[in-house]
Design a protein around this motif. Sequence first.
Motif, PDB file in Angstrom:
ATOM      1  N   PHE A   1       6.071  21.045 -16.440  1.00 24.77           N
ATOM      2  CA  PHE A   1       6.339  20.628 -15.058  1.00 24.77           C
ATOM      3  C   PHE A   1       6.833  21.798 -14.200  1.00 24.77           C
ATOM      4  N   THR A   2       7.770  22.592 -14.733  1.00 23.97           N
ATOM      5  CA  THR A   2       8.349  23.672 -13.916  1.00 23.97           C
ATOM      6  C   THR A   2       7.269  24.661 -13.494  1.00 23.97           C
ATOM      7  N   GLY A   3       6.522  25.151 -14.484  1.00 29.00           N
ATOM      8  CA  GLY A   3       5.528  26.178 -14.198  1.00 29.00           C
ATOM      9  C   GLY A   3       4.422  25.678 -13.288  1.00 29.00           C
TER      10      GLY A   3
ATOM     11  N   LEU B   1       0.530  31.561 -17.754  1.00 27.94           N
ATOM     12  CA  LEU B   1       0.234  31.865 -19.160  1.00 27.94           C
ATOM     13  C   LEU B   1       0.902  30.807 -20.034  1.00 27.94           C
ATOM     14  N   GLU B   2       0.113  30.112 -20.813  1.00 23.26           N
ATOM     15  CA  GLU B   2       0.644  29.020 -21.647  1.00 23.26           C
ATOM     16  C   GLU B   2       0.311  29.309 -23.116  1.00 23.26           C
ATOM     17  N   ALA B   3       1.350  29.334 -23.943  1.00 24.84           N
ATOM     18  CA  ALA B   3       1.160  29.688 -25.352  1.00 24.84           C
ATOM     19  C   ALA B   3       0.267  28.681 -26.082  1.00 24.84           C
ATOM     20  N   ASN B   4       0.348  27.414 -25.687  1.00 24.46           N
ATOM     21  CA  ASN B   4      -0.422  26.377 -26.369  1.00 24.46           C
ATOM     22  C   ASN B   4      -1.419  25.749 -25.412  1.00 24.46           C
TER      23      ASN B   4
ATOM     24  N   GLY C   1       4.645  21.182 -24.113  1.00 24.10           N
ATOM     25  CA  GLY C   1       6.099  21.155 -24.325  1.00 24.10           C
ATOM     26  C   GLY C   1       6.714  19.815 -23.966  1.00 24.10           C
ATOM     27  N   ALA C   2       7.986  19.859 -23.590  1.00 19.53           N
ATOM     28  CA  ALA C   2       8.734  18.626 -23.295  1.00 19.53           C
ATOM     29  C   ALA C   2       8.038  17.792 -22.224  1.00 19.53           C
ATOM     30  N   SER C   3       7.353  18.452 -21.292  1.00 19.69           N
ATOM     31  CA  SER C   3       6.746  17.716 -20.174  1.00 19.69           C
ATOM     32  C   SER C   3       5.702  16.704 -20.635  1.00 19.69           C
ATOM     33  N   GLY C   4       5.033  16.987 -21.733  1.00 20.44           N
ATOM     34  CA  GLY C   4       3.990  16.079 -22.197  1.00 20.44           C
ATOM     35  C   GLY C   4       4.475  15.082 -23.237  1.00 20.44           C
TER      36      GLY C   4
ATOM     37  N   ASN D   1       7.957  13.486 -23.154  1.00 19.04           N
ATOM     38  CA  ASN D   1       9.304  12.949 -22.913  1.00 19.04           C
ATOM     39  C   ASN D   1       9.322  11.431 -22.685  1.00 19.04           C
ATOM     40  N   GLY D   2      10.513  10.924 -22.345  1.00 21.28           N
ATOM     41  CA  GLY D   2      10.684   9.483 -22.151  1.00 21.28           C
ATOM     42  C   GLY D   2      10.086   8.960 -20.864  1.00 21.28           C
ATOM     43  N   GLY D   3       9.656   9.861 -19.990  1.00 22.87           N
ATOM     44  CA  GLY D   3       8.960   9.450 -18.771  1.00 22.87           C
ATOM     45  C   GLY D   3       9.849   8.843 -17.695  1.00 22.87           C
ATOM     46  N   GLN D   4      11.154   9.025 -17.830  1.00 17.14           N
ATOM     47  CA  GLN D   4      12.054   8.430 -16.828  1.00 17.14           C
ATOM     48  C   GLN D   4      12.274   9.401 -15.670  1.00 17.14           C
ATOM     49  N   VAL D   5      11.944   8.929 -14.486  1.00 14.83           N
ATOM     50  CA  VAL D   5      12.169   9.726 -13.279  1.00 14.83           C
ATOM     51  C   VAL D   5      13.514   9.269 -12.722  1.00 14.83           C
TER      52      VAL D   5
ATOM     53  N   LYS E   1       0.138  33.456 -25.605  1.00 20.42           N
ATOM     54  CA  LYS E   1       1.591  33.525 -25.799  1.00 20.42           C
ATOM     55  C   LYS E   1       2.119  34.880 -25.324  1.00 20.42           C
ATOM     56  N   VAL E   2       3.128  34.840 -24.484  1.00 25.72           N
ATOM     57  CA  VAL E   2       3.765  36.096 -24.066  1.00 25.72           C
ATOM     58  C   VAL E   2       4.704  36.529 -25.182  1.00 25.72           C
ATOM     59  N   ALA E   3       4.491  37.743 -25.684  1.00 31.33           N
ATOM     60  CA  ALA E   3       5.292  38.210 -26.809  1.00 31.33           C
ATOM     61  C   ALA E   3       6.398  39.162 -26.353  1.00 31.33           C
TER      62      ALA E   3
ATOM     63  N   HIS F   1      17.304  15.833 -18.300  1.00 33.37           N
ATOM     64  CA  HIS F   1      17.155  15.143 -17.010  1.00 33.37           C
ATOM     65  C   HIS F   1      16.172  15.938 -16.152  1.00 33.37           C
ATOM     66  N   GLY F   2      15.040  16.303 -16.746  1.00 28.14           N
ATOM     67  CA  GLY F   2      14.210  17.304 -16.080  1.00 28.14           C
ATOM     68  C   GLY F   2      12.903  16.829 -15.484  1.00 28.14           C
ATOM     69  N   VAL F   3      12.547  15.550 -15.627  1.00 25.10           N
ATOM     70  CA  VAL F   3      11.219  15.174 -15.133  1.00 25.10           C
ATOM     71  C   VAL F   3      11.129  15.439 -13.628  1.00 25.10           C
ATOM     72  N   ALA F   4      12.067  14.902 -12.885  1.00 22.62           N
ATOM     73  CA  ALA F   4      12.025  15.131 -11.431  1.00 22.62           C
ATOM     74  C   ALA F   4      12.573  16.520 -11.079  1.00 22.62           C
TER      75      ALA F   4
HETATM   76  C1  LIG Z   1      11.785  13.747 -26.354  1.00 25.20           C
HETATM   77  C2  LIG Z   1      12.196  14.104 -24.942  1.00 25.20           C
HETATM   78  C3  LIG Z   1      12.506  13.089 -24.037  1.00 25.20           C
HETATM   79  C4  LIG Z   1      12.871  13.408 -22.728  1.00 25.20           C
HETATM   80  N1  LIG Z   1      13.018  12.390 -21.832  1.00 25.20           N
HETATM   81  C5  LIG Z   1      13.255  12.677 -20.534  1.00 25.20           C
HETATM   82  C6  LIG Z   1      13.285  11.637 -19.571  1.00 25.20           C
HETATM   83  O1  LIG Z   1      13.003  10.467 -19.864  1.00 25.20           O
HETATM   84  N2  LIG Z   1      13.592  11.961 -18.282  1.00 25.20           N
HETATM   85  C7  LIG Z   1      13.871  13.252 -17.910  1.00 25.20           C
HETATM   86  O2  LIG Z   1      14.171  13.489 -16.730  1.00 25.20           O
HETATM   87  N3  LIG Z   1      13.776  14.281 -18.805  1.00 25.20           N
HETATM   88  C8  LIG Z   1      13.450  14.030 -20.087  1.00 25.20           C
HETATM   89  N4  LIG Z   1      13.308  15.054 -20.977  1.00 25.20           N
HETATM   90  C9  LIG Z   1      13.406  16.446 -20.492  1.00 25.20           C
HETATM   91  C10 LIG Z   1      12.139  16.887 -19.741  1.00 25.20           C
HETATM   92  O3  LIG Z   1      11.005  16.562 -20.494  1.00 25.20           O
HETATM   93  C11 LIG Z   1      12.196  18.405 -19.486  1.00 25.20           C
HETATM   94  O4  LIG Z   1      13.382  18.724 -18.789  1.00 25.20           O
HETATM   95  C12 LIG Z   1      11.022  18.931 -18.672  1.00 25.20           C
HETATM   96  O5  LIG Z   1       9.807  18.475 -19.183  1.00 25.20           O
HETATM   97  C13 LIG Z   1      11.056  20.467 -18.664  1.00 25.20           C
HETATM   98  O6  LIG Z   1       9.833  20.960 -18.193  1.00 25.20           O
HETATM   99  P1  LIG Z   1       9.513  22.505 -18.345  1.00 25.20           P
HETATM  100  O7  LIG Z   1       8.214  22.757 -17.694  1.00 25.20           O
HETATM  101  O8  LIG Z   1      10.670  23.307 -17.847  1.00 25.20           O
HETATM  102  O9  LIG Z   1       9.443  22.772 -19.912  1.00 25.20           O
HETATM  103  P2  LIG Z   1       8.301  22.385 -20.978  1.00 25.20           P
HETATM  104  O10 LIG Z   1       7.572  21.181 -20.581  1.00 25.20           O
HETATM  105  O11 LIG Z   1       8.927  22.392 -22.325  1.00 25.20           O
HETATM  106  O12 LIG Z   1       7.255  23.568 -20.842  1.00 25.20           O
HETATM  107  C14 LIG Z   1       7.499  24.864 -21.324  1.00 25.20           C
HETATM  108  C15 LIG Z   1       6.140  25.456 -21.685  1.00 25.20           C
HETATM  109  O13 LIG Z   1       6.313  26.862 -21.878  1.00 25.20           O
HETATM  110  C16 LIG Z   1       5.445  27.262 -22.912  1.00 25.20           C
HETATM  111  N5  LIG Z   1       5.953  28.531 -23.460  1.00 25.20           N
HETATM  112  C17 LIG Z   1       7.165  28.733 -24.042  1.00 25.20           C
HETATM  113  N6  LIG Z   1       7.269  30.026 -24.441  1.00 25.20           N
HETATM  114  C18 LIG Z   1       6.117  30.631 -24.075  1.00 25.20           C
HETATM  115  C19 LIG Z   1       5.625  31.985 -24.231  1.00 25.20           C
HETATM  116  N7  LIG Z   1       6.334  32.926 -24.873  1.00 25.20           N
HETATM  117  N8  LIG Z   1       4.401  32.273 -23.732  1.00 25.20           N
HETATM  118  C20 LIG Z   1       3.662  31.318 -23.082  1.00 25.20           C
HETATM  119  N9  LIG Z   1       4.076  30.032 -22.946  1.00 25.20           N
HETATM  120  C21 LIG Z   1       5.292  29.703 -23.438  1.00 25.20           C
HETATM  121  C22 LIG Z   1       5.490  26.091 -23.908  1.00 25.20           C
HETATM  122  O14 LIG Z   1       4.357  26.063 -24.742  1.00 25.20           O
HETATM  123  C23 LIG Z   1       5.562  24.892 -22.972  1.00 25.20           C
HETATM  124  O15 LIG Z   1       4.291  24.332 -22.722  1.00 25.20           O
HETATM  125  C24 LIG Z   1      12.968  14.775 -22.313  1.00 25.20           C
HETATM  126  C25 LIG Z   1      12.654  15.794 -23.220  1.00 25.20           C
HETATM  127  C26 LIG Z   1      12.267  15.470 -24.527  1.00 25.20           C
HETATM  128  C27 LIG Z   1      11.907  16.573 -25.482  1.00 25.20           C
END
Ligand SMILES: Cc1cc2nc3c(=O)[nH]c(=O)nc-3n(C[C@H](O)[C@H](O)[C@H](O)COP(=O)(O)OP(=O)(O)OC[C@H]3O[C@@H](n4cnc5c(N)ncnc54)[C@H](O)[C@@H]3O)c2cc1C
Length: 436
Positions: A47-49, A66-69, A74-77, A79-83, A217-219, A377-380
């Motif tokens: 979500f952040t990126g 750049l996405e490693a996978n 990651g967590a964005s795909g 999570n609990g889906g609560q906004v 993957k960024v190393a 608490h990161g979805v929104a």
């Molecule tokens: C089980 C679970 C339940 C949750 N439930 C809730 C909820 O209900 N409500 C809520 O508000 N929040 C919830 N959260 C938190 C929420 O999902 C996260 O705060 C949010 O998704 C963060 O998004 P992000 O983009 O910062 O990180 P991520 O979605 O984790 O994305 C990070 C990405 O960076 C990539 N990456 C990492 N290192 C590298 C590298 N070296 N090179 C290239 N790519 C890299 C990863 O592959 C990943 O795809 C939950 C989290 C989990 C795990």
Amino acid sequence: MIDLLRINDPEGEYPKSYYTSTVSIQNVLPSLQENIKCQICIIGAGFTGLAAALSLADLGYESVVLEANRIGFGASGRNGGQVGSGQRWDQEKLEMHFGFKQAQIFWNIAEEAKKEVYSRIKRHEIKCDYNPGVIQACINRRDTLDSYDQADQLTEKYNYQNLRKLNHEEISEILNTDFYKGGYLDLGAGHLNPFKLVLGLGSAALTVGVKIYEKTKVAKIEYGKKNKLTTSAGAVVNSDYLLVAGNGYLGNLDEETASRVIPINNFIIATEPLKYGFLESFLHHNYAVADSKFVPNYFRPSPDKRLIFGGGENYTYKFPKNFKETARKKMIKVYPQLKDSNIDFSWGGTLAITRNRLPCFRKVSDTAYSISGYSGHGVALSIIAGKIFAELIAKKSERFDFFSQLPIEPFPGKSSFRWPLMVLGMLWYSLRDRFR
Ligand SMILES: Cc1cc2nc3c(=O)[nH]c(=O)nc-3n(C[C@H](O)[C@H](O)[C@H](O)COP(=O)(O)OP(=O)(O)OC[C@H]3O[C@@H](n4cnc5c(N)ncnc54)[C@H](O)[C@@H]3O)c2cc1C
């Protein structure tokens, strides 16, 4: 060296979750093969990126992700889906620490965060099963009274008119369980399928010209006037600006962020579609629930009438073998009537927490930034964080500075020794849940 990107999941593949069963997985996007230069590089397609890339495009900037996978790996795909509404701290705590004026800014940004989610869904026509309504469910009388105080405060001081207090009888009727003693319903919050949302954001980003490289993957990062990134396959990216958005999967790629933001794992199960007569009122109302335990249970119905139940976390890198059973036991405490229901899916995900549970916005250098650590608490908030990063690049740094000035201290022992102390602290609190 432990690799958080690989330790619990097969390389480059999505976990088998209820969410991945709801979409047809697209072909993998090409990985980065050659050296490139770009204006803005973003590490991580969560979500952040992706929100950053989309908000940058709105302002006329080009970016490379750049996405490693895979997108939404990651967590964005997962999570609990609560906004949810607000920040990880409630408004009273924010007022106590920062005063009313700053607490109001936190609240306004969180309200805008939810709106930003809805507006992206609408604008990019993302079908992600959004439904309004999240219940804050309290496990005892004391938590219930606290939740009523919070509801009063939000209604009166913040003019938030979406809350309805629930007593024991009302909450029991809506949720088909008498496990909870009271709480409130927040109709300004909601729930959705996060995997569909993150994939939708990815498609929207590609449509507006964002370049996304998967399995890249960024190393190594070398910060400087320009940022030099080297991928594990040896490709080099030179970028004018950099956003590090790897959150819980980042590991020690950026040491200073790693000392402030640490990964923990959380687990979810999904039952089989429930038989007629089971949890009828709960399925009918279609609200999500988060309870008042230190390690909260959170659950909601799926469109095909499953119970998606999140419960349990662990603080070592690897997922425990028995996480499905741990989550199932927690579910049965709330819903004994589901003791014979099959669990069709179970999966875990890694999120990032900070010491005080407020998000970590860091200015690494004049041209490099990192945002992470939404502490569950990161979805929104991650989606508004992306927008705030885009504002920063457009030379409106006010909101980034607001967050980057928060006191996000390193964990004791910095990145190498923080685990034992942190684990002890977290275990103590999670044990307390058993006696409340
Ligand atoms: C089980 C679970 C339940 C949750 N439930 C809730 C909820 O209900 N409500 C809520 O508000 N929040 C919830 N959260 C938190 C929420 O999902 C996260 O705060 C949010 O998704 C963060 O998004 P992000 O983009 O910062 O990180 P991520 O979605 O984790 O994305 C990070 C990405 O960076 C990539 N990456 C990492 N290192 C590298 C590298 N070296 N090179 C290239 N790519 C890299 C990863 O592959 C990943 O795809 C939950 C989290 C989990 C795990």
